[in-house]
Write an enzyme that holds these catalytic residues in place. Structure first.
Site, PDB file in Angstrom:
ATOM      1  N   LYS A 111     -12.089  97.777  21.768  1.00 18.69           N
ATOM      2  CA  LYS A 111     -12.270  98.166  20.369  1.00 18.69           C
ATOM      3  C   LYS A 111     -12.984  97.068  19.598  1.00 18.69           C
ATOM      4  CE  LYS A 111      -8.642 101.597  19.968  1.00 18.69           C
ATOM      5  NZ  LYS A 111      -7.299 101.920  19.525  1.00 18.69           N
ATOM      6  N   LYS A 190     -16.760 108.939  28.264  1.00 18.24           N
ATOM      7  CA  LYS A 190     -15.486 109.490  27.788  1.00 18.24           C
ATOM      8  C   LYS A 190     -15.672 110.094  26.382  1.00 18.24           C
ATOM      9  CE  LYS A 190     -11.041 108.058  25.964  1.00 18.24           C
ATOM     10  NZ  LYS A 190     -10.861 107.875  24.607  1.00 18.24           N
ATOM     11  N   LYS A 193     -13.672 110.046  19.516  1.00 16.92           N
ATOM     12  CA  LYS A 193     -14.076 110.114  18.103  1.00 16.92           C
ATOM     13  C   LYS A 193     -15.006 108.965  17.774  1.00 16.92           C
ATOM     14  CE  LYS A 193      -9.491 111.522  16.922  1.00 16.92           C
ATOM     15  NZ  LYS A 193      -8.523 110.506  17.350  1.00 16.92           N
TER      16      LYS A 193
HETATM   17  P1  ADP Z   1     -10.209 109.039  20.436  1.00 16.60           P
HETATM   18  O1  ADP Z   1     -10.632 108.257  21.654  1.00 16.60           O
HETATM   19  O2  ADP Z   1     -11.080 110.210  20.225  1.00 16.60           O
HETATM   20  O3  ADP Z   1     -10.041 108.188  19.189  1.00 16.60           O
HETATM   21  P2  ADP Z   1      -7.363 109.000  20.522  1.00 16.60           P
HETATM   22  O4  ADP Z   1      -7.408 107.563  20.944  1.00 16.60           O
HETATM   23  O5  ADP Z   1      -6.845 109.313  19.158  1.00 16.60           O
HETATM   24  O6  ADP Z   1      -8.785 109.641  20.749  1.00 16.60           O
HETATM   25  O7  ADP Z   1      -6.528 109.809  21.611  1.00 16.60           O
HETATM   26  C1  ADP Z   1      -5.426 110.636  21.369  1.00 16.60           C
HETATM   27  C2  ADP Z   1      -4.914 111.187  22.685  1.00 16.60           C
HETATM   28  O8  ADP Z   1      -5.929 111.980  23.311  1.00 16.60           O
HETATM   29  C3  ADP Z   1      -4.568 110.084  23.710  1.00 16.60           C
HETATM   30  O9  ADP Z   1      -3.451 110.494  24.473  1.00 16.60           O
HETATM   31  C4  ADP Z   1      -5.780 110.012  24.565  1.00 16.60           C
HETATM   32  O10 ADP Z   1      -5.501 109.538  25.857  1.00 16.60           O
HETATM   33  C5  ADP Z   1      -6.237 111.468  24.602  1.00 16.60           C
HETATM   34  N1  ADP Z   1      -7.694 111.501  24.792  1.00 16.60           N
HETATM   35  C6  ADP Z   1      -8.640 111.137  23.889  1.00 16.60           C
HETATM   36  N2  ADP Z   1      -9.879 111.286  24.403  1.00 16.60           N
HETATM   37  C7  ADP Z   1      -9.694 111.751  25.662  1.00 16.60           C
HETATM   38  C8  ADP Z   1     -10.595 112.105  26.709  1.00 16.60           C
HETATM   39  N3  ADP Z   1     -11.913 112.030  26.563  1.00 16.60           N
HETATM   40  N4  ADP Z   1     -10.068 112.540  27.885  1.00 16.60           N
HETATM   41  C9  ADP Z   1      -8.717 112.636  28.051  1.00 16.60           C
HETATM   42  N5  ADP Z   1      -7.824 112.328  27.098  1.00 16.60           N
HETATM   43  C10 ADP Z   1      -8.288 111.885  25.928  1.00 16.60           C
HETATM   44  N1  TRP Z   2      -2.440 104.978  20.902  1.00 12.66           N
HETATM   45  C1  TRP Z   2      -2.535 106.390  21.005  1.00 12.66           C
HETATM   46  C2  TRP Z   2      -4.015 106.800  20.995  1.00 12.66           C
HETATM   47  O1  TRP Z   2      -4.840 106.152  20.440  1.00 12.66           O
HETATM   48  C3  TRP Z   2      -1.828 107.097  19.889  1.00 12.66           C
HETATM   49  C4  TRP Z   2      -0.378 106.796  19.953  1.00 12.66           C
HETATM   50  C5  TRP Z   2       0.302 105.967  19.113  1.00 12.66           C
HETATM   51  C6  TRP Z   2       0.567 107.312  20.898  1.00 12.66           C
HETATM   52  N2  TRP Z   2       1.611 105.938  19.476  1.00 12.66           N
HETATM   53  C7  TRP Z   2       1.805 106.729  20.561  1.00 12.66           C
HETATM   54  C8  TRP Z   2       0.462 108.171  21.970  1.00 12.66           C
HETATM   55  C9  TRP Z   2       2.955 106.991  21.310  1.00 12.66           C
HETATM   56  C10 TRP Z   2       1.634 108.449  22.715  1.00 12.66           C
HETATM   57  C11 TRP Z   2       2.849 107.864  22.384  1.00 12.66           C
HETATM   58  O2  TRP Z   2      -4.313 107.786  21.516  1.00 12.66           O
END
Ligand code: ADP
Ligand code: TRP
Length: 321
Positions: A111, A190, A193
């Protein structure tokens, strides 16, 4: 059994969120299970500094949860920020979390490399995530593979706590579906967002069509044989199909299905699949959404408060009046 997952309201939800996090949680819904689904809005503060955008994303995401099929009478849906025990437990866990553990977190480095500010909040993100999970004594945490390390860190932190203060926390298992561990985005990386390569779960049909039509492919001619395993359209389309249908589609690619037609088929499959959810979403009323949150927050709050009483007693912070 307790199943818990969360998603950050840092933008519009996409297919990766659905197949990587929401669907695996929904698949575990049963009378023996308690399903917790929360909005990780405190985590979102590590990347989002626009209060209007955060407020809007928080509102939308509750609707998304309800639209994909969480039963408001059974699932426990709540906002992380509404339950102060998350941050209280985070602090206590932080005092037993080794710096070395956090320094090994891949997601922090990723990040920062992508330009997020290197704040203490971002660095201690995994401790808040551990608190999110341990507060509810969750047994199973459905996530995409990018979050596996965070769940492993949660186990490490819980073990440290249990060793220091006596067995308090259950050790959670990450639940990762290998077939959807990484849902590719329109550029083949991957879907995320933060990469601008998403196909939105809901929203305007035109935007969804445009995203699908924009999936990057190689330059093979329309009638040429294609390798399905190297094709992002195929990988995405497979998410919606049974094993038999996947084999038949792979054959069509090998026999010269054009990328244009493949994209049209993908669009239709996605619309068929998400259609009923889109309809449900459009029928949700604001008052119903608020009621679901209020009920979820009450239920989650009761559990969080019981765990915290136990934790306070363990560490020597029991209320003395
Ligand atoms: P982003 O990468 O879009 O910001 P988040 O980090 O908020 O998504 O992810 C929320 C949940 O969705 C997590 O459990 C993450 O592992 C799953 N997730 C996000 N993008 C993917 C992907 N491309 N493939 C599989 N799971 C995903
Ligand atoms: N870190 C996770 C993501 O970005 C979001 C998240 C925060 C989460 N707390 C959690 C997912 C607890 C599972 C359980 O996707």
């Amino acid at each position: 059994m307790r199943v818990l997952s969360g998603i950050q309201p840092s933008g519009q939800l996409h297919w990766g969120n659905y197949f990587g996090s929401m669907k695996p949680n929904l698949d575990l819904v049963s009378p023996q299970c308690e399903n917790f689904f929360f909005i990780a809005d405190l985590h979102a503060l590590t990347s989002l500094r626009d209060h209007k955008a955060l407020e809007a994303a928080r509102r939308e995401i509750v609707r998304d949860y309800l639209a994909v099929g969480f039963d408001p009478d059974r699932a426990i849906i709540y906002e992380q920020s509404a339950i102060p025990e998350h941050t209280e437990l985070q602090w206590i866990l932080a005092t037993i979390t080794p710096m070395g553990l956090l320094e090994r977190a891949v997601s922090y480095k990723d990040k920062v490399q992508r330009g997020l500010p290197a704040t203490a909040g971002l660095f201690t993100y995994p401790v808040l995530m551990a608190a999110d999970i341990l507060l509810y004594q969750a047994d199973v945490v459905p996530v995409g593979s990018d979050q596996k390390q965070h769940v492993e860190m949660t186990r490490d932190i819980a073990t440290k706590f249990n060793n220091a203060y006596g067995k308090t926390f259950a050790l959670p298992e990450p639940r990762i579906y290998e077939t959807v561990a990484v849902v590719p985005g329109t550029d083949g990386q991957k879907m995320s967002k933060s990469y601008g390569n998403t196909i939105p779960l809901f929203g305007d049909e035109k935007i969804i069509r445009k995203a699908i039509m924009g999936i990057v492919t190689d330059s093979k001619g329309a009638a040429a044989s294609k390798n399905p395993d190297a094709c992002t359209i195929f990988k995405l389309h497979s998410l919606f199909l049974t094993k038999g249908e996947i084999a038949a589609l792979a054959d069509a690619y090998r026999h010269g299905l054009s990328y244009g037609d493949a994209k049209k088929r993908l669009f239709d499959a996605a619309m068929d699949f998400f259609g009923p959810m889109r309809k449900r979403r459009s029928e949700l009323k604001d008052a119903d959404v608020r009621a679901v949150l209020a009920k979820g927050t009450r239920k989650a709050g009761r559990i969080a408060s019981a765990t915290m009483e136990q934790v306070r007693a363990c560490v020597g912070l029991r209320k003395s009046y």
